[in-house]
Design a protein around this motif. Structure first.
Motif, short mmCIF file in Angstrom:
data_model
loop_
_atom_site.label_atom_id
_atom_site.label_comp_id
_atom_site.label_asym_id
_atom_site.label_seq_id
_atom_site.Cartn_x
_atom_site.Cartn_y
_atom_site.Cartn_z
N THR A 51 0.81 -1.22 0.00
CA THR A 51 0.00 0.00 0.00
C THR A 51 0.85 1.28 0.00
O THR A 51 0.35 2.34 -0.34
CB THR A 51 -0.90 0.06 1.26
OG1 THR A 51 -0.07 -0.13 2.40
CG2 THR A 51 -2.00 -0.99 1.25
N THR A 80 1.04 10.16 -9.73
CA THR A 80 1.33 10.07 -8.29
C THR A 80 1.18 11.44 -7.61
O THR A 80 1.37 12.48 -8.23
CB THR A 80 2.77 9.57 -8.05
OG1 THR A 80 3.67 10.42 -8.75
CG2 THR A 80 2.95 8.15 -8.51
N PHE A 103 1.61 8.36 -3.71
CA PHE A 103 0.40 7.54 -3.89
C PHE A 103 -0.02 7.60 -5.36
O PHE A 103 -0.29 8.68 -5.88
CB PHE A 103 -0.74 8.05 -3.00
CG PHE A 103 -1.99 7.25 -3.18
CD1 PHE A 103 -2.06 5.94 -2.70
CD2 PHE A 103 -3.08 7.76 -3.87
CE1 PHE A 103 -3.21 5.17 -2.90
CE2 PHE A 103 -4.23 7.01 -4.06
CZ PHE A 103 -4.29 5.71 -3.57
N HIS A 136 -4.26 9.02 5.53
CA HIS A 136 -4.12 8.04 4.44
C HIS A 136 -3.39 6.78 4.96
O HIS A 136 -3.81 5.66 4.71
CB HIS A 136 -3.36 8.69 3.27
CG HIS A 136 -3.24 7.81 2.08
ND1 HIS A 136 -3.71 8.16 0.84
CD2 HIS A 136 -2.74 6.57 1.92
CE1 HIS A 136 -3.50 7.17 -0.02
NE2 HIS A 136 -2.90 6.20 0.62
N HIS A 137 -2.27 7.02 5.66
CA HIS A 137 -1.57 5.91 6.33
C HIS A 137 -1.57 6.21 7.83
O HIS A 137 -1.11 7.30 8.24
CB HIS A 137 -0.11 5.81 5.89
CG HIS A 137 0.09 5.56 4.42
ND1 HIS A 137 -0.38 4.43 3.77
CD2 HIS A 137 0.75 6.26 3.46
CE1 HIS A 137 -0.02 4.47 2.49
NE2 HIS A 137 0.65 5.57 2.27
N HIS A 144 -4.56 1.38 6.08
CA HIS A 144 -4.54 2.11 4.82
C HIS A 144 -5.95 2.63 4.56
O HIS A 144 -6.91 1.84 4.54
CB HIS A 144 -4.11 1.17 3.68
CG HIS A 144 -3.93 1.88 2.37
ND1 HIS A 144 -4.35 1.35 1.18
CD2 HIS A 144 -3.34 3.07 2.08
CE1 HIS A 144 -4.04 2.19 0.20
NE2 HIS A 144 -3.43 3.24 0.72
N PRO A 167 -7.25 4.93 1.75
CA PRO A 167 -6.88 5.71 0.56
C PRO A 167 -7.89 6.78 0.13
O PRO A 167 -7.53 7.69 -0.62
CB PRO A 167 -6.75 4.64 -0.54
CG PRO A 167 -7.57 3.49 -0.07
CD PRO A 167 -7.49 3.52 1.42
N SER A 186 -6.98 10.44 -0.21
CA SER A 186 -6.23 11.00 -1.36
C SER A 186 -6.91 10.68 -2.68
O SER A 186 -6.53 11.22 -3.71
CB SER A 186 -4.81 10.42 -1.43
OG SER A 186 -4.24 10.32 -0.17
#
Ligand SMILES: Cc1cc2nc3c(=O)[nH]c(=O)nc-3n(C[C@H](O)[C@H](O)[C@H](O)COP(=O)(O)OP(=O)(O)OC[C@H]3O[C@@H](n4cnc5c(N)ncnc54)[C@H](O)[C@@H]3O)c2cc1C
Length: 500
Positions: A58, A83, A220, A323-324, A354, A356, A359
């Protein structure tokens, strides 16, 4: 190349796909045989009811390594994978209710550090700068090149390198030179768990992980880590690489000092000029090759820890999570001992989430969340009486309890569905030995560099390896780097030798 050579690759993981692309680019006809219905292995993806999950990997760390490898294949990491750089890199949660942003913003980092331990910002700068120096040194001289014989590794220069990299010190002892606060010590050493290690038993040069996080950040890719697999697949398709799914390989066929191909589980024989095994290396020696001496040797090596993973479709978004998010729970050191020494799981496990959607809104339906909770746990060990039903329950209860403490009071009510991966799931779905997903072979100093299994078979010289258990190691960036090294070896051999 006068006559086109054909290469067969076992496995469509990141290592297999990247190697396929390097070989196809250099004129080989390439076919991949993958046992599963989908590509990616431990970098796979699952979509359920509009919720998208990266099954394993991840975090995109060490972007310079991705760029180094992907640019050679004509892939632009930032543009092609869309990214973004995460800020903060992640959020840490401690047992006393405090949290800490692992940020690349120096002012924010300074304010946080000085509030916890006056004078520590300067120490942090020294520590992360040195860590990043370790990263560059090891990429140049330890991990980023092929070794051909022992004396390339056991020589004065390498001995000096091992000293420079402080391989004689444990990471958790080394950190004491920089911070006194126990939470800061944890915050800058827990990263060993990324490669399935106990920071209390791992060498100091793994401070290259936090060093690289601060120097290069974490990216990411829009769509998640599986985008790396999709990008490699699209290129493979362009280069006419054929991929056969649901085709488990049962045997690598050998004759004298060569392999001449593979046998599928239905008995079909596929001839090849060379074979690359992307499937986990100890499994390949144990299950696909004749002669069990090397398999027994590999069985005696050290293996990384495993992970229990819960993928949750959640009908609510919790702002407390980043996000993390990493939860480091007390008693932290004892908890690690329970995993690595007792081959079990602590009552209060540390874990990572994780999330996500923060984002990338496409990861879940509107106003909902897709959460993947990764709980490090012992690998499969038949000598210990591991009751996985019970360990799964301990992990789940521990995570829910800790999330409730962190203010996610009603999390349990909002989980719409759950998909759980246990170590056995990793073993059966990807053939990863002992379910040791962060290796499988561990990254102890005597299992790295020249001492990690080589990417070419000692006897069958046209049989090669690419993946986490071969040189240089595990984690998507190292697996990509390994695919490049394996391909370079193949191309060099093709120049020097005639395998046909
Ligand atoms: C929970 C978890 C979290 C992780 N987090 C991160 C992270 O955040 N960042 C990061 O960089 N890395 C992370 N990793 C590690 C990363 O996922 C792996 O290093 C990487 O994906 C391994 O790639 P590979 O090509 O070596 O092996 P694999 O992905 O295991 O690929 C091997 C392939 O071979 C196939 N295969 C096996 N046997 C056969 C057979 N007999 N016939 C045909 N096919 C076969 C398998 O099905 C599989 O597709 C994580 C891993 C896990 C599990």
């Amino acid at each position: 190349m006068s006559e086109q050579k054909n290469a067969v690759i076992i496995g469509a993981g990141v290592g297999g796909l990247a190697t396929a692309n390097f070989l196809a680019k250099n004129g080989y006809s390439v076919e991949i045989y993958e046992k599963n219905a989908n590509p990616g292995g431990r970098c796979g993806q699952m979509i359920q009811d509009g919720h998208r999950f990266d099954l394993g990997a991840t975090i995109l760390l060490m972007p310079s390594l991705y760029k180094k490898v992907l640019s050679e294949l004509g892939i632009d990491l930032e543009k092609d994978l869309e990214t973004s750089s995460l800020e903060p890199v992640y959020k840490l949660f401690f047992s006393d209710g405090s949290d800490f942003a692992f940020t690349r913003d120096s002012e924010r980092m300074k304010a946080q550090l000085e509030a916890i331990e006056p004078g520590s910002y300067q120490k942090y700068q020294a520590y992360t700068k040195e860590g990043y120096r370790f990263f560059n040194l090891s990429m140049n001289d330890l991990l980023g090149k092929n070794f051909d014989h022992l004396f390339q590794f056991v020589n004065l220069k390498s001995m000096r390198l091992l000293l420079k990299l402080k391989t004689y010190l444990y990471h958790t002892d080394y950190i004491k030179q920089f911070f006194s606060d126990p939470q800061l010590r944890m915050a800058f050493t827990f990263q060993n768990i990324y490669v399935g290690q106990n920071p209390y038993q791992a060498p100091a040069f793994f401070s290259m992980l936090p060093g690289a996080e601060i120097a290069e950040g974490a990216l990411f890719p829009k769509g998640g880590m599986h985008r790396i697999v999709e990008t490699l697949l699209a290129l493979a398709d362009k280069q006419s690489v054929k991929i056969h799914y649901k085709k488990p390989i049962e045997k690598i066929l050998v004759n004298g000092k060569k392999t001449y191909g593979i046998m599928l589980d239905d008995g079909t024989i596929v001839h090849a000029d060379l074979v690359v095994a992307n499937a986990d290396l100890p499994y390949v020696y144990d299950q696909l090759l004749p002669g069990k001496r090397k398999a027994r040797q590999l069985n005696r090596k050290k293996y990384s820890c495993s992970a229990i993973v819960f993928h949750w479709g959640v009908d609510k978004v919790y702002s407390q999570l980043d996000h993390h998010s990493v939860f480091l729970n007390d008693p932290y050191q004892k908890g690690l001992e329970t995993i690595f020494n007792d081959k079990s799981l602590p009552e209060n496990p540390s874990f990572y989430i994780h999330a996500p959607v923060r984002s990338d809104l496409s990861a879940a339906p509107e106003n909902q969340d897709s959460l993947s909770v990764i709980v490090p746990v012992a690998h499969l060990d038949p000598k210990n009486n591991q009751d996985w039903g019970k360990l799964k329950q301990i992990a789940r209860e521990g995570v829910i309890r800790r999330l409730e403490e962190a203010g996610l009071y009603d999390i349990e009510e909002h989980i719409k569905f759950e998909i759980c991966y246990l170590p056995k799931t990793w073993e059966t779905s990807c053939n990863v030995t002992r379910g040791s997903v962060f290796g499988s072979l561990s990254h102890s100093i005597f299992q790295m560099g020249y001492f990690r299994p080589h990417n070419q078979h000692k006897k069958y010289r046209n049989l090669y390896f690419a993946g986490g258990s071969t040189h240089p190691g595990n984690g998507v960036p190292l697996v990509l780097l390994g695919a490049k090294l394996t391909s370079e070896r193949i191309l060099k051999d093709a120049k020097n030798l005639n395998f046909n």
